[in-house]
Design a protein around this motif. Structure first.
Motif, short mmCIF file in Angstrom:
data_model
loop_
_atom_site.label_atom_id
_atom_site.label_comp_id
_atom_site.label_asym_id
_atom_site.label_seq_id
_atom_site.Cartn_x
_atom_site.Cartn_y
_atom_site.Cartn_z
N ILE A 1 0.83 -1.21 0.00
CA ILE A 1 0.00 0.00 0.00
C ILE A 1 0.86 1.26 0.00
CG2 ILE A 1 -1.67 1.33 1.36
CD1 ILE A 1 -2.79 -1.45 2.27
N ALA A 2 1.86 1.31 0.86
CA ALA A 2 2.72 2.50 0.97
C ALA A 2 3.47 2.77 -0.33
CB ALA A 2 3.70 2.33 2.13
N SER A 3 3.91 1.70 -0.99
CA SER A 3 4.67 1.86 -2.22
C SER A 3 3.79 2.20 -3.42
CB SER A 3 5.46 0.58 -2.52
OG SER A 3 6.37 0.33 -1.49
N ALA A 4 2.50 2.01 -3.30
CA ALA A 4 1.60 2.28 -4.42
C ALA A 4 0.93 3.65 -4.35
CB ALA A 4 0.53 1.20 -4.49
N LEU A 5 0.92 4.30 -3.20
CA LEU A 5 0.15 5.53 -3.05
C LEU A 5 0.64 6.67 -3.96
CD1 LEU A 5 -0.58 5.66 0.78
CD2 LEU A 5 -2.17 5.21 -1.10
N ILE A 6 1.92 6.99 -3.91
CA ILE A 6 2.45 8.08 -4.74
C ILE A 6 2.35 7.73 -6.22
CG2 ILE A 6 4.53 9.41 -5.32
CD1 ILE A 6 5.23 9.24 -2.30
N PRO A 7 2.78 6.51 -6.65
CA PRO A 7 2.60 6.18 -8.07
C PRO A 7 1.15 6.20 -8.52
CG PRO A 7 4.19 4.71 -7.07
CD PRO A 7 3.57 5.51 -5.95
N LEU A 8 0.22 5.80 -7.65
CA LEU A 8 -1.19 5.84 -8.00
C LEU A 8 -1.67 7.26 -8.23
CD1 LEU A 8 -3.70 4.14 -8.51
CD2 LEU A 8 -4.21 4.30 -6.07
N ALA A 9 -1.23 8.18 -7.37
CA ALA A 9 -1.58 9.60 -7.57
C ALA A 9 -1.00 10.12 -8.88
CB ALA A 9 -1.07 10.43 -6.39
N LEU A 10 0.21 9.72 -9.22
CA LEU A 10 0.82 10.14 -10.49
C LEU A 10 0.10 9.51 -11.68
CD1 LEU A 10 4.58 10.01 -9.48
CD2 LEU A 10 3.22 12.05 -9.97
N PHE A 11 -0.35 8.26 -11.52
CA PHE A 11 -1.11 7.60 -12.57
C PHE A 11 -2.43 8.33 -12.83
CE2 PHE A 11 -4.51 4.52 -13.58
CZ PHE A 11 -4.06 4.10 -14.83
N MET A 12 -3.07 8.78 -11.77
CA MET A 12 -4.34 9.50 -11.92
C MET A 12 -4.14 10.85 -12.62
SD MET A 12 -6.10 8.42 -8.35
CE MET A 12 -7.75 8.96 -8.71
N LYS A 13 -2.94 11.40 -12.54
CA LYS A 13 -2.61 12.64 -13.25
C LYS A 13 -2.00 12.36 -14.62
CE LYS A 13 -3.64 15.75 -10.14
NZ LYS A 13 -4.59 16.80 -10.39
N ARG A 14 -1.99 11.10 -15.03
CA ARG A 14 -1.44 10.65 -16.31
C ARG A 14 0.06 10.92 -16.43
NH1 ARG A 14 -6.06 10.13 -20.28
NH2 ARG A 14 -7.84 10.65 -19.01
N ALA A 15 0.75 10.88 -15.30
CA ALA A 15 2.19 11.10 -15.30
C ALA A 15 2.96 9.79 -15.18
CB ALA A 15 2.57 12.04 -14.16
N LEU A 16 2.27 8.68 -15.02
CA LEU A 16 2.90 7.39 -14.83
C LEU A 16 1.97 6.32 -15.37
CD1 LEU A 16 5.60 6.66 -13.36
CD2 LEU A 16 4.26 6.12 -11.37
N GLY A 17 2.53 5.24 -15.88
CA GLY A 17 1.71 4.17 -16.43
C GLY A 17 1.20 3.21 -15.37
N GLY A 18 0.17 2.48 -15.71
CA GLY A 18 -0.42 1.52 -14.77
C GLY A 18 0.53 0.38 -14.42
N ALA B 1 5.42 -5.01 -1.76
CA ALA B 1 4.97 -6.25 -1.12
C ALA B 1 6.16 -7.16 -0.83
CB ALA B 1 3.97 -6.97 -2.02
N LEU B 2 7.14 -7.17 -1.72
CA LEU B 2 8.32 -8.01 -1.53
C LEU B 2 9.25 -7.46 -0.44
CD1 LEU B 2 9.26 -8.76 -5.23
CD2 LEU B 2 8.68 -10.46 -3.50
N LEU B 3 9.44 -6.14 -0.44
CA LEU B 3 10.48 -5.54 0.39
C LEU B 3 9.99 -4.86 1.65
CD1 LEU B 3 12.50 -3.93 -2.55
CD2 LEU B 3 13.01 -6.06 -1.36
N GLY B 4 8.71 -4.58 1.74
CA GLY B 4 8.18 -3.84 2.89
C GLY B 4 8.14 -2.35 2.60
N ALA B 5 7.52 -1.61 3.51
CA ALA B 5 7.27 -0.18 3.27
C ALA B 5 8.55 0.64 3.19
CB ALA B 5 6.37 0.38 4.37
N THR B 6 9.48 0.43 4.11
CA THR B 6 10.69 1.25 4.13
C THR B 6 11.51 1.06 2.87
OG1 THR B 6 10.75 1.12 6.54
CG2 THR B 6 12.76 1.80 5.45
N ALA B 7 11.82 -0.18 2.54
CA ALA B 7 12.61 -0.44 1.33
C ALA B 7 11.80 -0.12 0.08
CB ALA B 7 13.07 -1.89 1.31
N GLY B 8 10.49 -0.32 0.11
CA GLY B 8 9.65 0.02 -1.04
C GLY B 8 9.68 1.51 -1.33
N LEU B 9 9.61 2.32 -0.29
CA LEU B 9 9.70 3.77 -0.48
C LEU B 9 11.11 4.19 -0.88
CD1 LEU B 9 7.44 5.00 2.45
CD2 LEU B 9 6.91 4.97 0.00
N GLU B 10 12.10 3.46 -0.42
CA GLU B 10 13.48 3.69 -0.86
C GLU B 10 13.60 3.44 -2.36
OE1 GLU B 10 16.78 1.20 0.75
OE2 GLU B 10 16.68 2.65 2.39
N VAL B 11 13.03 2.34 -2.83
CA VAL B 11 13.03 2.03 -4.26
C VAL B 11 12.34 3.16 -5.03
CG1 VAL B 11 12.06 0.49 -6.03
CG2 VAL B 11 13.17 -0.47 -4.00
#
Length: 168
Positions: A61-78, A89-99
């Motif tokens: 969830i944490a790793s998808a929030l910012i990309p989802l907002a960018l997707f809704m603005k058509r700045a990122l693909g699905g 999901a693989l790495l957890g929130a901290t490492a996911g946000l790092e990625v």
């Protein structure tokens, strides 16, 4: 000595496959991301317990929030959104946000190199300074810019997040 966990190694492999697919076809396939989104939290629940399940779900969830907002603005693909969520999901929130951070930084550096290589700075400055121009002119300038593929940037971000601690 530095060792990758199973989930870090899997994240690097998934990022590498996404890199190749995005460069070749401009898409990140669902067959790569959707099974991870469905299976990894359940695998963690069965093998490690409820705490690991929550860890994986929160990372997703944490790793998808910012990309989802960018997707809704058509700045990122699905596909990019699903890939970020799968890596979370693989790495957890901290490492996911790092990625996420490292990926956007890599995309920024790549975009700056592209602009410099193709000498597009003059059109960017003209577009930035021409607030009163008709929409058709600014649309034409925007359409001339090449897209920045996020697959390679996400792979770079995954590698930096996974291998970075070994160098520090």
């Amino acid at each position: 000595m530095f060792e990758l966990s199973f989930y870090q190694a899997l994240a690097v492999v998934v990022g590498g496959i996404a890199f190749g697919s995005d460069v070749r076809s401009g898409t990140i396939p669902n067959w790569l991301t959707l099974p991870i989104l469905a299976v990894v939290p359940l695998l963690r629940l069965v093998s490690e317990g409820t705490e690991a399940f929550v860890f994986s779900l929160f990372g997703l969830i944490a790793s998808a929030l910012i990309p989802l907002a960018l997707f809704m603005k058509r700045a990122l693909g699905g596909g990019d959104v699903k890939l970020f969520a799968a890596l979370g999901a693989l790495l957890g929130a901290t490492a996911g946000l790092e990625v996420l951070f490292f990926s956007f930084f890599a995309a920024l550096v790549w975009a700056l190199l592209e602009f410099t290589w193709h000498s597009r700075w003059s059109s960017v400055l003209r577009a930035a300074l021409s607030l009163g121009r008709p929409a058709a002119d600014t649309d034409r300038m925007t359409a001339a810019r090449p897209p920045v593929r996020m697959g390679p940037a996400i792979f770079m971000g995954t590698c930096l997040s996974s291998f970075g601690p070994a160098f520090l």
